[in-house]
Design a protein around this motif. Structure first.
Motif, mmCIF file in Angstrom:
data_model
loop_
_atom_site.group_PDB
_atom_site.id
_atom_site.type_symbol
_atom_site.label_atom_id
_atom_site.label_comp_id
_atom_site.label_asym_id
_atom_site.label_seq_id
_atom_site.Cartn_x
_atom_site.Cartn_y
_atom_site.Cartn_z
ATOM 1 N N UNK A 327 0.799 -1.232 0.000
ATOM 2 C CA UNK A 327 0.000 0.000 0.000
ATOM 3 C C UNK A 327 0.828 1.276 0.000
ATOM 4 N N UNK A 328 2.127 1.162 0.287
ATOM 5 C CA UNK A 328 2.963 2.359 0.393
ATOM 6 C C UNK A 328 4.041 2.436 -0.684
ATOM 7 N N UNK A 354 4.694 0.406 10.417
ATOM 8 C CA UNK A 354 4.747 -0.655 11.427
ATOM 9 C C UNK A 354 3.450 -1.439 11.563
ATOM 10 N N UNK A 355 2.323 -0.813 11.218
ATOM 11 C CA UNK A 355 1.043 -1.504 11.374
ATOM 12 C C UNK A 355 0.642 -2.315 10.145
ATOM 13 N N UNK A 356 1.459 -2.294 9.079
ATOM 14 C CA UNK A 356 1.117 -2.997 7.835
ATOM 15 C C UNK A 356 1.846 -4.336 7.742
ATOM 16 N N UNK A 357 1.091 -5.415 7.520
ATOM 17 C CA UNK A 357 1.685 -6.752 7.353
ATOM 18 C C UNK A 357 1.182 -7.416 6.071
ATOM 19 N N UNK A 358 0.780 -6.600 5.099
ATOM 20 C CA UNK A 358 0.155 -7.118 3.878
ATOM 21 C C UNK A 358 1.029 -8.130 3.147
ATOM 22 N N UNK A 359 2.296 -7.795 2.916
ATOM 23 C CA UNK A 359 3.159 -8.691 2.132
ATOM 24 C C UNK A 359 3.360 -10.025 2.844
ATOM 25 N N UNK A 360 3.465 -9.999 4.162
ATOM 26 C CA UNK A 360 3.678 -11.245 4.902
ATOM 27 C C UNK A 360 2.438 -12.131 4.870
#
Length: 464
Positions: A327-328, A354-360
């Motif tokens: 997203x970034x 820090x709050x994004x875990x999309x790729x994982x």
């Protein structure tokens, strides 16, 4: 009926995976990426691997006609070719090209063992399709779009001229599943007593695997599209349990009304390719962030959850899924020879929140392992480095402190340039033990074209 079900399922998978690769609705369709065979093997996803192998052993290579987006994409090209080729366009039986097929397969296995992921990425069907879609919607640089364009031209040409030749000669996943489908319990079987040598099934077979002369079907190349059954008007060809007596009752096939649904789904998927472009980032929704250049890093950065450089690049198949859904816009394809097309991290367009875990959550190959938001805040992927020659505050003309003010971990402090001199400029200093390498300081630094503070990666991530 089997063909209609196959077309309907293939349409759903193709549209959803295409939307996923465009960067749409990853929260709904992310599980479909994990069903791709090669990424599942690299991730050691035993449940998916065993499930696909058992499915192939029971019903044949239905995976290649339903779940694999590259396979379904070729079916779309073949459908168009048939519509434009008229009655003159027909297939014929060809012997399996074992030399080329298994040579490519052995080279592919050797590259996986040797860690030559560039070759693996070029041959992996899901990754190749992902690059094609991502390069159409959001091209990065010139290298990956050029490779994607060449792949697209090659696949379209093969499908247009030779049907499923790519799947049965080049694709290593197709070869692997072909070894299993030789022993499939259910498969197309020719009833010798009913076959009249009309060759209708052979002319319809896009895999060139039906030998009417010898009444045989090469199940290692058959992708279970059921076109042959649809064209056999005498019911001499049936999809049935292969180890019993042949049923004598003719099978009357209904006209294929599912083709309209198939092409309609394909049009929807193609139109969705225009929806994935991301908007330019805004700082706090107010000031537009001007373009800047990413610095040359001594140590490249890999995403949180990858454990470090070795695990990331050994497992990544360059499918572009994480790039499309970041997203970034932190992830984009690498252009260096050693890791060509695989993702790299840069912070000139955004930072790793820090709050994004999309790729994982999305990575199907185990290159980025699933992590929670809480876990991410304790993973150090790099550390910030200050270049005082570029720092605006160091000149003493302005009072900046943007990096310190925005650091989510409190890892940057402003200290006096000259210790004890209260009139000297305040300059940033980094507390490396606190820095997790998120890149927020680099992204928001007002220095242009290069930031005065940038992140250097860690070869092995630190979890604490």
């Amino acid at each position: 009926m089997a063909k209609k079900i196959r077309i309907a399922a293939a349409t759903v998978f193709f549209i959803c995976i295409t939307l996923l690769l465009v960067g749409i609705a990853e929260q709904w369709f992310g599980w479909m990426a994990k069903l791709q065979f090669l990424p599942a093997c690299l991730a050691l996803n035993v449940a998916v691997i065993v499930g696909i192998l058992l499915l192939t052993l029971v019903v044949g290579r239905i995976y290649c006609s339903v779940i694999c987006p590259m396979g379904v994409f070729q079916d779309i090209i073949i459908w168009i070719r048939r519509k434009t080729g008229g009655k003159k366009f027909k297939y014929s039986y060809k012997k399996e090209n074992k030399l080329v097929r298994y040579a490519i397969w052995l080279i592919f296995i050797a590259c996986i063992i040797a860690g030559l992921q560039v070759i693996v990425a070029l041959l992996a069907p899901y990754s190749a399709y992902g690059r094609i879609v991502n390069s159409i919607v959001a091209p990065h640089g010139w290298l990956v779009p050029v490779i994607a364009a060449l792949t697209l031209v090659f696949v379209v040409w093969l499908a247009w001229s030779s049907g499923r030749e790519y799947c049965n000669t080049i694709c290593p996943v197709g070869t692997t599943l072909g070894l299993v489908s030789r022993f499939a319990l259910f498969r197309p079987v020719i009833d010798k007593s009913m076959c009249v040598d009309c060759h209708a099934c052979e002319r319809a077979c896009k895999s060139h695997c039906i030998d009417v002369e010898n009444r045989k079907v090469d199940t290692s190349r058959c992708v279970d599209c059921f076109d042959c059954i649809d064209h056999c008007k005498l019911g001499a060809l049936k999809y049935r349990f292969a180890y019993g007596e042949v049923a004598r009752k003719p099978m009357h096939n209904a006209p294929d009304a599912g083709r309209r649904a198939f092409i309609a789904g394909s049009v929807l998927a193609a139109s969705s390719l225009t929806l994935g472009a991301q908007e330019r980032k805004l700082d706090g929704g107010l000031a537009a962030v001007l373009d800047k250049k990413a610095p040359k890093r001594e140590q490249r950065i890999t995403p949180p959850g990858s454990d470090g450089e070795r695990n990331f690049y050994d497992h990544c198949t360059a499918c572009q899924l994480c790039i499309a859904n970041c997203p970034n816009e932190v992830l984009r394809p690498s252009t260096d020879l050693g890791h060509m097309m695989q993702p790299k991290m840069d912070f000139d367009r955004g930072f790793c929140r820090p709050e994004c875990t999309t790729c994982s959550e999305l990575c199907p190959a185990g290159a980025i392992k699933p992590i929670s938001v809480e876990q991410k805040t304790f993973i150090h992927i790099g550390h910030a480095v200050v270049d005082l020659d570029l720092c605006l505050a160091n000149s003493g003309d302005v009072s900046c402190g943007s990096c310190a003010a925005h650091c989510p971990m409190g890892a940057i402090s402003m200290v006096r340039k000259i210790k004890g001199d209260v009139s000297s400029a305040l300059i940033p200093t980094v507390i490396e033990d606190r820095c997790i390498g998120c890149g927020k300081c680099e992204f928001l630094c007002p220095s242009r074209p290069f930031s005065a503070i940038h992140v250097e990666g860690l070869k092995k991530h630190i979890n604490e």
